[in-house]
Motif scaffolding. Structure first.
Motif, PDB file in Angstrom:
ATOM      1  N   LEU A 138       3.360   3.977   6.161  1.00 52.27           N
ATOM      2  CA  LEU A 138       2.815   3.953   4.709  1.00 52.27           C
ATOM      3  C   LEU A 138       3.991   4.267   3.454  1.00 52.27           C
ATOM      4  O   LEU A 138       4.171   5.871   3.920  1.00 52.27           O
ATOM      5  N   PRO A 139       4.623   4.236   2.736  1.00 46.20           N
ATOM      6  CA  PRO A 139       5.321   5.434   1.731  1.00 46.20           C
ATOM      7  C   PRO A 139       4.012   5.845   0.878  1.00 46.20           C
ATOM      8  O   PRO A 139       3.373   5.571   0.784  1.00 46.20           O
ATOM      9  N   ARG A 140       4.855   7.063   0.046  1.00 47.16           N
ATOM     10  CA  ARG A 140       3.984   7.614  -1.284  1.00 47.16           C
ATOM     11  C   ARG A 140       4.648   7.020  -2.451  1.00 47.16           C
ATOM     12  O   ARG A 140       3.559   6.918  -2.806  1.00 47.16           O
ATOM     13  N   PHE A 141       5.792   6.315  -2.655  1.00 47.90           N
ATOM     14  CA  PHE A 141       5.073   5.582  -4.232  1.00 47.90           C
ATOM     15  C   PHE A 141       5.780   4.442  -3.707  1.00 47.90           C
ATOM     16  O   PHE A 141       6.698   4.171  -2.531  1.00 47.90           O
ATOM     17  N   ILE A 142       5.417   3.674  -4.697  1.00 46.21           N
ATOM     18  CA  ILE A 142       6.542   2.124  -4.960  1.00 46.21           C
ATOM     19  C   ILE A 142       7.576   2.145  -6.094  1.00 46.21           C
ATOM     20  O   ILE A 142       6.160   2.263  -7.552  1.00 46.21           O
ATOM     21  N   ARG A 143       8.508   1.297  -6.958  1.00 49.31           N
ATOM     22  CA  ARG A 143       8.580   1.493  -7.442  1.00 49.31           C
ATOM     23  C   ARG A 143       8.900  -0.735  -7.963  1.00 49.31           C
ATOM     24  O   ARG A 143       9.574  -1.114  -6.391  1.00 49.31           O
ATOM     25  N   LYS A 144       9.316  -0.985  -9.041  1.00 49.36           N
ATOM     26  CA  LYS A 144       9.594  -2.739  -9.127  1.00 49.36           C
ATOM     27  C   LYS A 144      10.192  -3.135 -10.256  1.00 49.36           C
ATOM     28  O   LYS A 144       9.568  -2.290 -11.331  1.00 49.36           O
ATOM     29  N   ASP A 145      10.719  -3.232 -10.184  1.00 46.52           N
ATOM     30  CA  ASP A 145      11.604  -3.790 -11.638  1.00 46.52           C
ATOM     31  C   ASP A 145      10.538  -5.170 -11.681  1.00 46.52           C
ATOM     32  O   ASP A 145      10.865  -6.605 -11.051  1.00 46.52           O
ATOM     33  N   MET A 146      10.146  -5.563 -12.828  1.00 44.56           N
ATOM     34  CA  MET A 146       9.395  -7.509 -13.330  1.00 44.56           C
ATOM     35  C   MET A 146       9.890  -7.425 -14.185  1.00 44.56           C
ATOM     36  O   MET A 146       9.337  -6.716 -15.790  1.00 44.56           O
ATOM     37  N   LEU A 147      10.461  -8.396 -15.032  1.00 44.57           N
ATOM     38  CA  LEU A 147      11.217  -8.761 -15.838  1.00 44.57           C
ATOM     39  C   LEU A 147      11.246  -7.724 -16.270  1.00 44.57           C
ATOM     40  O   LEU A 147      10.458  -7.829 -18.002  1.00 44.57           O
ATOM     41  N   GLY A 148      12.550  -7.184 -16.075  1.00 43.51           N
ATOM     42  CA  GLY A 148      12.845  -5.539 -17.137  1.00 43.51           C
ATOM     43  C   GLY A 148      12.125  -4.900 -18.154  1.00 43.51           C
ATOM     44  O   GLY A 148      11.889  -3.957 -18.124  1.00 43.51           O
ATOM     45  N   HIS A 149      11.403  -5.242 -17.042  1.00 45.88           N
ATOM     46  CA  HIS A 149       9.254  -3.740 -17.171  1.00 45.88           C
ATOM     47  C   HIS A 149       9.906  -2.785 -16.044  1.00 45.88           C
ATOM     48  O   HIS A 149       9.725  -3.302 -14.668  1.00 45.88           O
ATOM     49  N   SER A 150      10.104  -1.897 -16.247  1.00 41.57           N
ATOM     50  CA  SER A 150      10.483  -1.413 -14.554  1.00 41.57           C
ATOM     51  C   SER A 150       8.721  -0.515 -14.295  1.00 41.57           C
ATOM     52  O   SER A 150       8.064   0.152 -15.317  1.00 41.57           O
ATOM     53  N   MET A 192       1.402  -1.470  -0.263  1.00 38.87           N
ATOM     54  CA  MET A 192       0.022  -0.166  -0.028  1.00 38.87           C
ATOM     55  C   MET A 192       0.812   1.328  -0.149  1.00 38.87           C
ATOM     56  O   MET A 192       1.815   1.119   0.517  1.00 38.87           O
ATOM     57  N   ILE A 193       0.179   2.573  -1.019  1.00 39.50           N
ATOM     58  CA  ILE A 193       0.894   3.656  -0.737  1.00 39.50           C
ATOM     59  C   ILE A 193       0.143   4.857  -0.138  1.00 39.50           C
ATOM     60  O   ILE A 193      -1.421   4.548  -0.082  1.00 39.50           O
ATOM     61  N   THR A 194       0.054   5.709   0.587  1.00 41.73           N
ATOM     62  CA  THR A 194      -1.033   6.801   0.819  1.00 41.73           C
ATOM     63  C   THR A 194      -1.317   7.809  -0.346  1.00 41.73           C
ATOM     64  O   THR A 194      -1.057   7.960  -0.851  1.00 41.73           O
ATOM     65  N   GLY A 195      -2.432   7.985   0.255  1.00 44.22           N
ATOM     66  CA  GLY A 195      -3.297   9.250  -0.999  1.00 44.22           C
ATOM     67  C   GLY A 195      -3.247  10.564  -0.041  1.00 44.22           C
ATOM     68  O   GLY A 195      -3.200  10.361   0.530  1.00 44.22           O
ATOM     69  N   ASN A 196      -4.241  11.443  -0.759  1.00 43.67           N
ATOM     70  CA  ASN A 196      -4.051  13.059  -0.003  1.00 43.67           C
ATOM     71  C   ASN A 196      -5.218  12.421   1.286  1.00 43.67           C
ATOM     72  O   ASN A 196      -4.518  13.240   2.113  1.00 43.67           O
ATOM     73  N   HIS A 197      -6.622  12.077   1.446  1.00 42.54           N
ATOM     74  CA  HIS A 197      -7.237  11.585   2.202  1.00 42.54           C
ATOM     75  C   HIS A 197      -6.423  11.031   3.461  1.00 42.54           C
ATOM     76  O   HIS A 197      -6.640  11.117   4.424  1.00 42.54           O
ATOM     77  N   ASP A 198      -5.843   9.705   3.047  1.00 46.41           N
ATOM     78  CA  ASP A 198      -5.203   9.162   4.684  1.00 46.41           C
ATOM     79  C   ASP A 198      -4.417   9.855   5.031  1.00 46.41           C
ATOM     80  O   ASP A 198      -3.803  10.003   6.363  1.00 46.41           O
ATOM     81  N   GLU A 199      -3.190  10.865   3.789  1.00 53.93           N
ATOM     82  CA  GLU A 199      -2.160  11.973   5.102  1.00 53.93           C
ATOM     83  C   GLU A 199      -3.461  12.649   5.534  1.00 53.93           C
ATOM     84  O   GLU A 199      -2.726  13.359   6.655  1.00 53.93           O
ATOM     85  N   ALA A 200      -4.147  13.448   5.273  1.00 59.66           N
ATOM     86  CA  ALA A 200      -5.166  14.600   6.034  1.00 59.66           C
ATOM     87  C   ALA A 200      -5.539  14.105   7.176  1.00 59.66           C
ATOM     88  O   ALA A 200      -5.645  14.813   7.913  1.00 59.66           O
ATOM     89  N   VAL A 201      -6.425  12.885   7.354  1.00 66.14           N
ATOM     90  CA  VAL A 201      -6.858  12.031   8.888  1.00 66.14           C
ATOM     91  C   VAL A 201      -5.521  11.400   9.497  1.00 66.14           C
ATOM     92  O   VAL A 201      -5.684  12.761  10.108  1.00 66.14           O
TER      93      VAL A 201
END
Length: 249
Positions: free
Chosen positions: A106-118, A59-68
């Motif tokens: 929770l972070p704001r962003f997630i980056r993943k490499d999957m089978l050579g795709h970012s 999961m990552i956060t959104g504006n409503h999660d962060e505002a609450v």
């Protein structure tokens, strides 16, 4: 293969319908939830229990999660959102304390490499200079209408193959020369009794996207706004749920 959920917005029966479909498929290896799990809908604790009880969800956060969270921690609430402050205060008051630290980690962003795709997961675009900005500084970009041209302008040059995001509730699915843009649409806010999500298959030579709508009975959920006296409920039911109860009368 993974599933993408966005903007659950406190709608437990919609989330249950989606998780039921995902679990019955038995081919989805992981789930990504792209923020705004809470607020707008009243089922804060039920939604967070469903999400945090699983070990196959990131999961990552959104504006409503962060505002609450800001309200709970005594921090400034976004000045640009005075119309939802009372609602956020109501959500904050009812949240089980065991979820506060979990959400806050929770972070704001997630980056993943999957089978050579970012792949880049975000709630919505945030400018580099606002990457670590507090929610009261409005780090998320202003919403733009769905189109490939607007997505390319919004996110700018990105060295990624797939950007998954939410925030704007309509579905977005655009393939550019270098990047695919995917917003599965709001899972918890719709004008009909469906919960939207997406299933992504990453292969060596391509990225495949399946847009899905899970049907569910939302009658009791919509009636709960009045039963629980949810602040700004009339506006929410009209703006985010298409006045479905009045349409059915």
């Amino acid at each position: 293969m993974f599933a993408v959920l966005a903007d659950i917005h406190g709608n437990a029966p919609a989330l249950q319908a989606v998780l039921y479909e995902i679990d019955n498929r038995k081919d989805i290896e992981h789930i990504y939830s792209l923020g705004d799990m809470i607020a707008i809908g009243p089922d804060t604790n039920a939604v967070l229990e469903l999400l945090f009880s699983r070990d196959d969800i990131s999961m990552i956060t959104g504006n409503h999660d962060e505002a609450v969270l800001a309200i709970i921690k005594g921090e400034p609430h976004p000045l640009s959102h005075p119309h939802v402050k009372e609602h956020h205060e109501w959500i904050a008051k009812g949240m089980d304390k065991k979820f506060i630290s979990k959400l806050d980690e929770l972070p704001r962003f997630i980056r993943k490499d999957m089978l050579g795709h970012s792949v880049y997961f975000t709630h919505y675009h945030v400018e580099d200079k606002k990457i670590d900005a507090h929610i009261s500084d409005d780090p998320y970009a202003r919403i733009v209408q769905p189109s490939l041209e607007n997505m390319e302008k919004l996110f700018g040059p990105q060295d990624v193959d797939l950007i998954c995001f939410g925030h704007h509730h309509p579905v977005h699915f655009f393939k550019g020369a270098h990047t695919t843009y995917l917003n599965p649409g709001s899972l918890g806010c719709a004008e009909d009794s469906v919960a939207r999500y997406a299933v992504v298959t990453i292969e060596v030579n391509e990225i495949q996207v399946e847009l899905v709508e899970a049907p569910y009975d939302n009658t009791e959920f919509l009636l709960s706004y009045e039963k629980l006296k949810v602040p700004t409920r009339n506006f929410i039911l009209k703006a985010f749920h298409g006045n479905q109860l009045k349409r059915s009368e």
